[in-house]
Design an enzyme around this catalytic site. Structure first.
Site, mmCIF file in Angstrom:
data_model
loop_
_atom_site.group_PDB
_atom_site.id
_atom_site.type_symbol
_atom_site.label_atom_id
_atom_site.label_comp_id
_atom_site.label_asym_id
_atom_site.label_seq_id
_atom_site.Cartn_x
_atom_site.Cartn_y
_atom_site.Cartn_z
ATOM 1 N N GLY A 145 36.321 -47.278 19.523
ATOM 2 C CA GLY A 145 36.164 -46.703 20.366
ATOM 3 C C GLY A 145 34.750 -46.377 21.102
ATOM 4 C CG LEU B 41 48.275 -43.519 18.699
ATOM 5 C CD1 LEU B 41 49.106 -44.598 18.330
ATOM 6 C CD2 LEU B 41 46.777 -42.981 18.352
ATOM 7 C CG HIS B 42 44.464 -40.940 24.725
ATOM 8 N ND1 HIS B 42 43.129 -42.435 24.324
ATOM 9 C CD2 HIS B 42 43.536 -40.288 24.014
ATOM 10 C CE1 HIS B 42 42.333 -42.276 24.255
ATOM 11 N NE2 HIS B 42 42.647 -40.675 22.968
ATOM 12 C CB SER C 131 43.665 -36.781 21.002
ATOM 13 O OG SER C 131 43.898 -37.439 20.865
ATOM 14 C CG HIS D 224 44.208 -43.824 20.081
ATOM 15 N ND1 HIS D 224 44.412 -42.492 21.000
ATOM 16 C CD2 HIS D 224 43.586 -43.477 19.923
ATOM 17 C CE1 HIS D 224 43.944 -41.336 20.170
ATOM 18 N NE2 HIS D 224 43.125 -41.960 19.432
ATOM 19 C CG MET E 35 42.158 -38.218 13.331
ATOM 20 S SD MET E 35 40.776 -36.415 13.665
ATOM 21 C CE MET E 35 40.678 -35.888 14.192
ATOM 22 N N GLY E 36 46.075 -39.846 15.525
ATOM 23 C CA GLY E 36 47.397 -39.550 16.132
ATOM 24 C C GLY E 36 47.146 -39.213 17.783
ATOM 25 C CE LYS F 153 36.769 -38.917 24.623
ATOM 26 N NZ LYS F 153 36.294 -38.421 23.238
ATOM 27 C CG ASP F 154 34.114 -40.502 19.286
ATOM 28 O OD1 ASP F 154 34.716 -39.957 19.736
ATOM 29 O OD2 ASP F 154 36.052 -41.200 19.487
HETATM 30 P P1 AMP Z 1 41.070 -40.496 17.243
HETATM 31 O O1 AMP Z 1 42.474 -40.771 17.281
HETATM 32 O O2 AMP Z 1 40.378 -39.369 18.533
HETATM 33 O O3 AMP Z 1 39.854 -40.364 15.760
HETATM 34 O O4 AMP Z 1 40.641 -41.597 17.821
HETATM 35 C C1 AMP Z 1 40.899 -43.519 17.282
HETATM 36 C C2 AMP Z 1 40.143 -44.169 17.645
HETATM 37 O O5 AMP Z 1 40.081 -44.306 18.989
HETATM 38 C C3 AMP Z 1 38.278 -44.148 17.555
HETATM 39 O O6 AMP Z 1 37.571 -45.085 17.519
HETATM 40 C C4 AMP Z 1 37.563 -43.395 19.324
HETATM 41 O O7 AMP Z 1 36.462 -43.881 19.533
HETATM 42 C C5 AMP Z 1 38.477 -44.399 19.926
HETATM 43 N N1 AMP Z 1 39.109 -43.836 21.573
HETATM 44 C C6 AMP Z 1 39.381 -42.381 21.650
HETATM 45 N N2 AMP Z 1 39.110 -41.920 22.873
HETATM 46 C C7 AMP Z 1 38.942 -43.705 23.478
HETATM 47 C C8 AMP Z 1 38.747 -43.841 25.133
HETATM 48 N N3 AMP Z 1 39.421 -42.849 25.890
HETATM 49 N N4 AMP Z 1 38.513 -45.231 25.313
HETATM 50 C C9 AMP Z 1 37.892 -45.776 24.074
HETATM 51 N N5 AMP Z 1 38.292 -45.813 22.550
HETATM 52 C C10 AMP Z 1 39.055 -44.679 22.522
#
Ligand code: AMP
Length: 293
Positions: free
Chosen positions: A155, A41-42, A194, A45, A38-39, A157-158
């Site tokens: 990730g 990015l850190h 994020s 991601h 979802m952008g 994380k989720d």
């Molecule tokens: P999001 O942009 O939050 O939807 O996350 C996109 C992807 O990045 C998902 O598969 C998350 O699980 C993964 N992600 C988010 N935070 C982390 C993290 N700290 N470490 C590893 N993967 C992550």
């Protein structure tokens, strides 16, 4: 405010154009890796993009803030949108293509089909965020069917999200291998998210209690504690005693079924969710027999 859009990385918006580019790669026998995001990015991601880069010949990233996975009182409008910075990070991490669909591309007028993984979507995160996973599984299905990668990277994380997506791909025969990559944390142990951008300094300090709670459970189990209810109570107390934190759940579940456990078993996950100020954060830690003994 977002920086102007200067990165040289290839971007695409429409699905037919995305498919044409992916098909051209397939014709050259390239394996396709896909990282949906979802952008905002850190480094978490970035680690997924790097894993895809290592594993696949061609790496596509999607950036789409998916409205259907946000509840009515959640942060869809305020969710950080930082496209120029995101494109730079995709480029540096080695992505080949960034797909940035609009809401109209993903949800055209008269859109009326939703994907729901029952049971797994109704517990934990799904207990209070009732339509959240239906939004996630619907958009991930659309993203996977549009891109048709060999492998998609998510990730840990989720944790519940990746478990649901695995079940969905199995149930719907979606021919994509789901890869789950480790959670990336800051030096204090806070899982990168994020949403951490919303935290004040004091809230950031309080947010460290989530990973401390996971560590507490891990240490107790490694020390031989077998009464998981005792551990859960201690986890809940730690979070409840932390200023600015409002506990949602702190529990230990079966790594596959996500059913709550009272006694240890070979593969367990410790999961926590809490509001820190107005920001809802989640974290988890997978424990297998190797780490439990
Ligand atoms: P999001 O942009 O939050 O939807 O996350 C996109 C992807 O990045 C998902 O598969 C998350 O699980 C993964 N992600 C988010 N935070 C982390 C993290 N700290 N470490 C590893 N993967 C992550």
């Amino acid at each position: 405010m977002s920086k102007p859009f200067t990165s040289p990385i290839k971007t695409v918006e429409a699905i037919p154009e995305l498919r044409t580019l992916i098909q051209a790669q397939r014709k050259q026998d390239a394996s396709i890796g896909f990282v949906p995001t979802m952008g905002a990015l850190h480094v978490g991601h970035v680690s997924l993009i790097e894993a895809a880069r290592q594993d696949c010949d061609f790496v596509a990233v999607s950036i789409f803030v998916n409205p259907t996975q946000f509840g009515p009182n959640e942060d869809f409008d305020n969710y950080p949108r930082l496209l120029a910075e995101d494109l730079e990070q995709c480029q540096t991490a080695g992505a080949d293509l960034v797909w940035i669909p609009t809401t109209e591309v993903m949800y055209p007028p008269h859109f009326s089909t939703y994907v729901e993984v029952k049971t797994l979507s109704q517990i934990l995160e799904g207990a209070t965020r009732t339509d959240h996973f239906q939004g996630v599984t619907t958009i991930v299905t659309k993203l996977l069917l549009s891109c048709l990668p060999d492998k998609a990277f998510f990730g840990a994380k989720d944790y519940q999200q990746q478990a649901i997506i695995r079940q969905m791909c199995l149930d719907l025969n979606i021919p994509v291998e789901i890869k789950t990559c480790p959670t990336i944390r800051d030096t204090n142990g806070l899982a990168l998210s994020s949403r951490n951008a919303y935290l004040s300094e004091a809230e950031h300090e309080s947010a460290l209690s989530l990973s401390r709670t996971l560590n507490l459970a891990k240490e107790k189990i490694e020390a031989g504690e077998t009464n998981l209810n005792h551990i859960k109570t201690e986890m809940q107390q730690l979070l409840e005693e932390t200023p600015l934190v409002k506990l949602d759940y702190a529990t230990i579940v079966d790594a596959q079924t996500l059913e709550e456990l009272t006694t240890p078993q070979p593969e367990m996950v410790v999961l926590v969710a809490a509001f820190v100020g107005a920001t809802r954060l989640i974290d988890n830690c997978l424990l297998n027999s190797a780490s439990a003994h």
